[in-house]
Design a protein around this motif. Structure first.
Motif, short mmCIF file in Angstrom:
data_model
loop_
_atom_site.label_atom_id
_atom_site.label_comp_id
_atom_site.label_asym_id
_atom_site.label_seq_id
_atom_site.Cartn_x
_atom_site.Cartn_y
_atom_site.Cartn_z
N MET A 83 0.73 -1.18 -0.07
CA MET A 83 -0.02 -0.08 0.11
C MET A 83 0.96 1.28 -0.12
SD MET A 83 -3.18 0.95 2.47
CE MET A 83 -2.43 1.05 4.04
N TYR A 84 2.01 1.33 0.77
CA TYR A 84 2.84 2.53 0.96
C TYR A 84 4.13 2.24 0.28
CZ TYR A 84 -0.67 4.00 4.45
OH TYR A 84 -2.07 4.44 4.93
N LYS A 85 4.39 1.21 -0.26
CA LYS A 85 5.54 0.91 -0.66
C LYS A 85 6.30 1.75 -1.88
CE LYS A 85 5.57 -3.78 0.53
NZ LYS A 85 4.30 -4.69 0.67
N GLU A 86 5.50 2.57 -2.65
CA GLU A 86 6.10 3.30 -3.76
C GLU A 86 6.27 4.65 -3.41
OE1 GLU A 86 1.72 4.26 -3.28
OE2 GLU A 86 2.79 2.52 -3.23
N GLN A 87 6.23 4.73 -1.88
CA GLN A 87 6.51 6.44 -1.48
C GLN A 87 7.74 6.39 -0.53
OE1 GLN A 87 3.07 8.44 -0.19
NE2 GLN A 87 1.86 8.17 -1.79
N ASN A 88 8.48 7.50 -0.47
CA ASN A 88 9.34 7.63 0.43
C ASN A 88 8.83 8.48 1.70
OD1 ASN A 88 11.42 8.31 2.00
ND2 ASN A 88 12.44 9.51 0.43
N TYR A 89 8.57 7.78 2.85
CA TYR A 89 8.00 8.32 4.18
C TYR A 89 9.16 9.12 5.10
CZ TYR A 89 4.28 6.15 2.29
OH TYR A 89 3.11 6.10 1.63
N GLU A 90 10.58 9.06 4.52
CA GLU A 90 11.29 9.79 5.44
C GLU A 90 10.93 11.33 5.63
OE1 GLU A 90 15.71 11.51 4.81
OE2 GLU A 90 15.36 9.52 4.11
N ASN A 91 10.61 11.82 6.85
CA ASN A 91 10.33 13.18 7.36
C ASN A 91 8.87 13.22 7.11
OD1 ASN A 91 13.06 14.08 7.93
ND2 ASN A 91 13.42 14.57 5.82
N LYS A 92 8.12 12.38 6.87
CA LYS A 92 6.72 12.58 6.69
C LYS A 92 6.13 12.26 8.23
CE LYS A 92 5.83 11.59 2.11
NZ LYS A 92 5.10 12.73 1.53
N PHE A 93 4.93 12.77 8.43
CA PHE A 93 4.27 12.47 9.61
C PHE A 93 3.28 11.53 9.54
CE2 PHE A 93 6.41 16.40 10.36
CZ PHE A 93 6.38 16.71 11.81
N ARG A 94 3.10 10.63 10.49
CA ARG A 94 1.98 9.67 10.59
C ARG A 94 0.79 10.43 11.18
NH1 ARG A 94 2.05 4.03 10.73
NH2 ARG A 94 4.10 4.19 10.72
N LEU A 95 -0.27 10.67 10.41
CA LEU A 95 -1.66 11.15 11.11
C LEU A 95 -2.31 9.93 11.59
CD1 LEU A 95 -3.67 13.37 11.25
CD2 LEU A 95 -4.42 12.45 8.85
N LEU A 96 -2.54 10.23 12.88
CA LEU A 96 -3.42 9.19 13.65
C LEU A 96 -4.67 9.71 13.90
CD1 LEU A 96 -0.87 7.66 16.20
CD2 LEU A 96 -1.54 6.87 14.02
N THR A 97 -5.79 9.37 13.80
CA THR A 97 -7.07 10.08 13.92
C THR A 97 -7.93 8.87 14.94
OG1 THR A 97 -8.23 9.06 11.89
CG2 THR A 97 -7.40 11.02 11.79
N ASN A 98 -8.06 9.61 15.99
CA ASN A 98 -8.86 8.69 16.90
C ASN A 98 -9.97 9.43 17.82
OD1 ASN A 98 -6.70 10.22 18.13
ND2 ASN A 98 -7.22 9.33 20.20
N HIS A 99 -10.94 8.52 18.59
CA HIS A 99 -12.10 9.34 19.18
C HIS A 99 -11.61 10.17 20.36
CE1 HIS A 99 -14.96 7.21 16.53
NE2 HIS A 99 -14.34 6.20 16.61
N SER A 100 -12.39 11.22 20.57
CA SER A 100 -12.07 11.90 21.82
C SER A 100 -12.66 11.19 22.90
CB SER A 100 -12.98 13.16 21.46
OG SER A 100 -13.24 14.00 22.82
N LYS A 101 -11.82 11.46 24.05
CA LYS A 101 -12.45 10.76 25.16
C LYS A 101 -13.83 11.32 25.82
CE LYS A 101 -10.32 13.98 28.42
NZ LYS A 101 -9.53 14.29 29.63
N ASP A 102 -14.16 12.28 25.21
CA ASP A 102 -15.78 12.90 25.55
C ASP A 102 -16.53 12.25 24.61
OD1 ASP A 102 -14.34 14.43 27.52
OD2 ASP A 102 -13.92 16.05 26.07
N THR A 103 -16.59 11.80 23.61
CA THR A 103 -17.53 11.28 22.66
C THR A 103 -16.99 10.56 21.63
OG1 THR A 103 -19.19 11.91 21.19
CG2 THR A 103 -17.32 13.44 21.05
N LEU A 104 -17.99 9.83 20.95
CA LEU A 104 -17.67 8.79 19.98
C LEU A 104 -18.34 9.36 18.78
CD1 LEU A 104 -17.92 5.24 21.41
CD2 LEU A 104 -15.87 6.41 20.78
N PHE A 105 -18.97 10.40 18.74
CA PHE A 105 -20.07 10.80 17.76
C PHE A 105 -19.47 12.18 16.92
CE2 PHE A 105 -22.09 8.08 20.43
CZ PHE A 105 -22.37 6.58 19.62
N SER A 106 -19.84 12.47 15.79
CA SER A 106 -19.32 13.76 15.26
C SER A 106 -20.31 14.83 15.48
CB SER A 106 -19.19 13.44 13.67
OG SER A 106 -20.55 13.33 13.01
N GLN A 107 -21.52 14.42 16.04
CA GLN A 107 -22.38 15.41 16.23
C GLN A 107 -22.05 16.72 17.11
OE1 GLN A 107 -23.13 12.65 17.05
NE2 GLN A 107 -24.49 12.50 18.74
N HIS A 108 -20.98 16.43 17.86
CA HIS A 108 -20.41 17.34 18.92
C HIS A 108 -19.51 18.18 18.39
CE1 HIS A 108 -22.21 15.26 22.21
NE2 HIS A 108 -21.76 13.99 21.93
#
Length: 119
Positions: free
Chosen positions: A1-26
């Protein structure tokens, strides 16, 4: 999936749920743009100030975010909470939308990105 790209100096974006809610309406009625978090060392490395607006870009797209400095975040990681709507800069527009190998769920939780200063 990522083999064709150079990931040196890239950031890993992590998206997780807030501790306050699991839903986007907030986040639906929030004003402004989405918030993202990096540590102070990475902010200095990229010459980014706290509360500065930057673009984050992957091979799938680009969104604008407000950077917040948080030293609980690891080096070369940018963290965002899921649930931001399109008007704010939803991280789903830059992440992969594959199917997980466990449970068949969507894998909207990480991708590699570049952080681009706007000026």
């Amino acid at each position: 999936m990522y083999k064709e790209q150079n990931y040196e100096n890239k950031f890993r974006l992590l998206t997780n749920h807030s501790k306050d809610t699991l839903f986007s309406q907030h986040f639906m009625d929030k004003k402004g743009i989405s918030k993202a978090y990096i540590n102070e060392k990475m902010a200095i490395n990229k010459s980014i100030r706290d509360k500065e607006v930057v673009s984050i870009k992957s091979k799938n797209g680009c969104i604008d975010v407000e950077i917040n400095i948080d030293n609980s975040i690891s080096d070369y990681v940018i963290q965002m909470y899921v649930g931001w709507w399109k008007k704010h800069g939803n991280p789903n527009y830059v992440t992969e939308s594959n199917i997980s190998d466990i449970g068949g769920q969507i894998t909207y939780n990480e991708t590699f990105i570049d952080i681009i200063k706007q000026n």
